[in-house]
Write a protein that holds these residues in place. Structure first.
Motif, mmCIF file in Angstrom:
data_model
loop_
_atom_site.group_PDB
_atom_site.id
_atom_site.type_symbol
_atom_site.label_atom_id
_atom_site.label_comp_id
_atom_site.label_asym_id
_atom_site.label_seq_id
_atom_site.Cartn_x
_atom_site.Cartn_y
_atom_site.Cartn_z
ATOM 1 N N LEU A 92 29.523 62.299 48.876
ATOM 2 C CA LEU A 92 30.228 60.726 48.883
ATOM 3 C C LEU A 92 30.849 60.944 47.598
ATOM 4 O O LEU A 92 30.218 60.916 46.625
ATOM 5 C CB LEU A 92 29.007 59.691 49.105
ATOM 6 C CG LEU A 92 29.590 58.219 48.273
ATOM 7 C CD1 LEU A 92 30.384 57.936 49.523
ATOM 8 C CD2 LEU A 92 28.239 57.369 48.603
ATOM 9 N N LEU A 93 32.132 60.831 47.645
ATOM 10 C CA LEU A 93 33.022 60.448 46.545
ATOM 11 C C LEU A 93 33.377 59.165 46.238
ATOM 12 O O LEU A 93 34.025 58.487 46.973
ATOM 13 C CB LEU A 93 34.531 61.671 46.629
ATOM 14 C CG LEU A 93 34.276 62.893 47.072
ATOM 15 C CD1 LEU A 93 35.468 63.603 47.429
ATOM 16 C CD2 LEU A 93 33.406 63.617 46.045
ATOM 17 N N HIS A 94 33.042 58.835 45.316
ATOM 18 C CA HIS A 94 32.866 57.165 44.920
ATOM 19 C C HIS A 94 33.598 56.920 43.607
ATOM 20 O O HIS A 94 33.526 57.386 42.633
ATOM 21 C CB HIS A 94 31.475 56.550 44.722
ATOM 22 C CG HIS A 94 31.337 55.084 45.047
ATOM 23 N ND1 HIS A 94 31.222 54.306 43.708
ATOM 24 C CD2 HIS A 94 31.417 54.306 46.158
ATOM 25 C CE1 HIS A 94 31.329 53.008 44.340
ATOM 26 N NE2 HIS A 94 31.450 53.124 45.629
ATOM 27 N N GLY A 95 34.615 55.743 43.557
ATOM 28 C CA GLY A 95 35.348 55.627 42.494
ATOM 29 C C GLY A 95 36.374 54.721 42.773
ATOM 30 O O GLY A 95 36.792 54.425 43.902
ATOM 31 N N THR A 96 37.240 54.392 41.793
ATOM 32 C CA THR A 96 38.031 53.065 41.872
ATOM 33 C C THR A 96 39.540 53.991 42.728
ATOM 34 O O THR A 96 39.747 54.967 42.772
ATOM 35 C CB THR A 96 38.555 52.588 40.666
ATOM 36 O OG1 THR A 96 39.485 51.627 40.843
ATOM 37 C CG2 THR A 96 39.245 53.947 39.623
ATOM 38 N N TYR A 97 40.584 53.040 42.748
ATOM 39 C CA TYR A 97 41.784 53.449 43.289
ATOM 40 C C TYR A 97 42.373 54.585 42.536
ATOM 41 O O TYR A 97 42.305 54.411 41.240
ATOM 42 C CB TYR A 97 42.494 52.297 43.452
ATOM 43 C CG TYR A 97 42.455 51.110 44.280
ATOM 44 C CD1 TYR A 97 42.503 51.128 45.599
ATOM 45 C CD2 TYR A 97 41.711 49.992 43.623
ATOM 46 C CE1 TYR A 97 42.207 49.993 46.391
ATOM 47 C CE2 TYR A 97 41.409 48.691 44.619
ATOM 48 C CZ TYR A 97 41.704 48.910 45.928
ATOM 49 O OH TYR A 97 41.358 47.841 46.669
ATOM 50 N N GLY A 98 42.820 55.439 43.264
ATOM 51 C CA GLY A 98 43.891 56.563 42.565
ATOM 52 C C GLY A 98 43.108 57.526 41.658
ATOM 53 O O GLY A 98 43.769 58.087 40.984
ATOM 54 N N CYS A 99 41.539 57.527 41.532
ATOM 55 C CA CYS A 99 40.907 58.339 40.490
ATOM 56 C C CYS A 99 40.889 59.886 40.980
ATOM 57 O O CYS A 99 40.450 60.584 40.384
ATOM 58 C CB CYS A 99 39.601 57.825 40.472
ATOM 59 S SG CYS A 99 38.336 57.860 41.926
#
Length: 451
Positions: free
Chosen positions: A118-125
């Protein structure tokens, strides 16, 4: 029969290409491209042809192309681990460490795709880049992959109900559920209808129950995802969660040009800041000099918060803009905006004609590498405005994101919750300017007048 995510029939990803000539000088097939199996009569393979070794490169290319087509990777097929930039656009060591760690774990997963990632983070990271790089690497290793954004996946399933659909719903859904590696991009961006939630849960649950390799990217707070899906995502025995704690790769110039008003303060630099020698004395003069020195130090190493408090015309906006200019000169991103303008931009996103989503704009402001919020509390009277500002301040406070705040309000005019954030000595350097408003002494200095 394998299918792409849009239902196009492509044939098996492992099927050999159509018959064609082999190498003319090949002693095995004499240029035919195929040879008979060397087995005795009665053997199941007796009389069957198989591709000659001289055509191995051609067969490999055809199989690679078929796997790519089946994967639906499309324009993202050029995303690779080599082209991923773990340094990002941030000078924050925490951001860079986060990206390097994510790259390392993604590479490790691509080499041995077991369990879920699961790759989780904000837009465009960089989530989608890493997910696509995993898919591309697995394809190169001969692993069939299906890469699809969650909204597109649901659209493809809906399209099968059309009388003109060339693919049956059951066939397409079975392909999605059982593909050896499924990459679900942008979980949480889908329309939250009951049907969509049910289909997504069925897909996720099937792969969870059978422990099928799956990569998922999301920028959504997991608490806002369907509880049934969330319960699968938080299973530490199957799922490895990777947090990409970094700003938007694509935003280095976009935000600055989009809503930042820094260009309006082009004359506000350290070089033309007036310390008002001979005019100020005593405590006001010492405080102004201390604020100037603090702003210069912050420009060299923007860590924590710089809070500039004072009346109108004391120089706080000039110093904040000077820090931003110094930051931009070094090729980094700074978003300079007044509180009033920010709230206006956020309100405008609710217009039917808006080309910008509210959540995307607000997230960009929250995650910008250096935020300069000028004239805080200028418009704090409405509950909505107060709530948006508190959400913004809280987010950057918790993440300790570099932030400059200028304000003219007296202590009694700010809420206790906001005061605890701004006055935290572990994070904030606070400079209080007590000098009178700058009036200017020479006409030629009017362009650099303090604010």
């Amino acid at each position: 029969m394998a299918k792409t995510a849009n239902g196009t029939k492509t044939g098996s990803a492992e099927r050999a290409p159509q018959p064609g000539p082999g190498k003319l000088d090949c002693t095995q097939c004499n240029g035919l491209g195929y040879i008979a199996s060397d087995v005795p009569p009665g053997h199941p393979a007796f009389g069957r042809l198989h591709v000659c070794a001289c055509r191995a490169p051609e067969v490999q290319r055809a199989q690679d192309q078929q796997r790519l087509q089946v994967s639906s990777l499309g324009a993202l097929a050029n995303k690779s681990f080599d082209s991923f930039k773990p340094e990002g656009h941030s000078t924050n060591p925490r951001h860079r460490d986060s990206l390097r760690r994510a790259l390392e774990l993604a590479q490790r997963y691509a080499g041995n795709p077991h369990g879920w990632l699961l790759l989780h983070g904000t837009y465009g990271c960089g989530k989608t880049h890493l997910a696509a790089a995993i898919a591309a690497q697995c394809l190169a290793n001969g692993v069939p992959v299906l890469f699809v954004t969650v909204p597109d996946l649901l659209d493809h399933l809906r399209a099968t109900f059309s009388p003109d659909s060339a693919v049956a719903y059951d066939d397409l859904f079975d392909t999605m559920r059982n593909t050896p590696l499924l990459v679900l991009d942008d979980l949480g961006a889908e329309s939250a209808t009951a049907w969509a939630q049910e289909k997504l849960y069925q897909l996720v649950n099937h792969r969870y129950t059978n422990k099928l390799p799956t990569v998922i990217t999301s920028n959504m707070d997991l608490e806002r995802i369907d509880p049934r899906v969330r319960s699968r995502l938080v299973d530490v025995d199957l799922v490895r969660k990777v947090l990409l704690d970094a700003p938007d790769f694509r935003r280095a110039e976009a935000v600055q040009v989009g809503i930042s008003t820094l260009d309006n303060y082009s004359s506000h630099t350290f070089e033309n800041f007036d310390l008002r020698p001979g005019e100020l004395t005593g405590d006001p003069q010492r405080r102004l000099a201390a604020a100037y020195a603090a702003a210069q130090r912050y420009a060299e190493n923007p860590v924590g918060w710089l809070v500039l408090v004072g009346g109108h015309g004391t120089g706080k906006t000039h110093l904040a803009a000077a820090v931003a200019h110094r930051h931009v000169e070094r090729g980094m991103t700074a978003l300079f905006i007044t509180c009033l303008d920010l709230l206006d931009h956020l309100r405008a996103t609710f217009s039917p004609d808006s080309q910008v989503r509210y959540d995307k704009l607000f997230n960009e402001v929250r995650e910008t590498p250096l935020l300069i919020l000028d004239d805080l509390l200028t418009e704090s009277a409405t509950p909505w405005a107060r709530e948006k500002l508190l959400q913004l301040i809280d987010h950057r406070y918790v993440k300790q994101s570099p932030t400059i705040v200028t304000m003219a309000a007296a202590k009694s005019e700010i809420s206790e919750r906001l005061e605890t954030r701004l006055n935290d000595p572990r994070l904030s350097t606070i400079c209080v300017l007590t000098c009178p408003s700058y009036k200017g002494r020479k006409p030629e200095r009017a362009k650099g007048r303090h604010r």
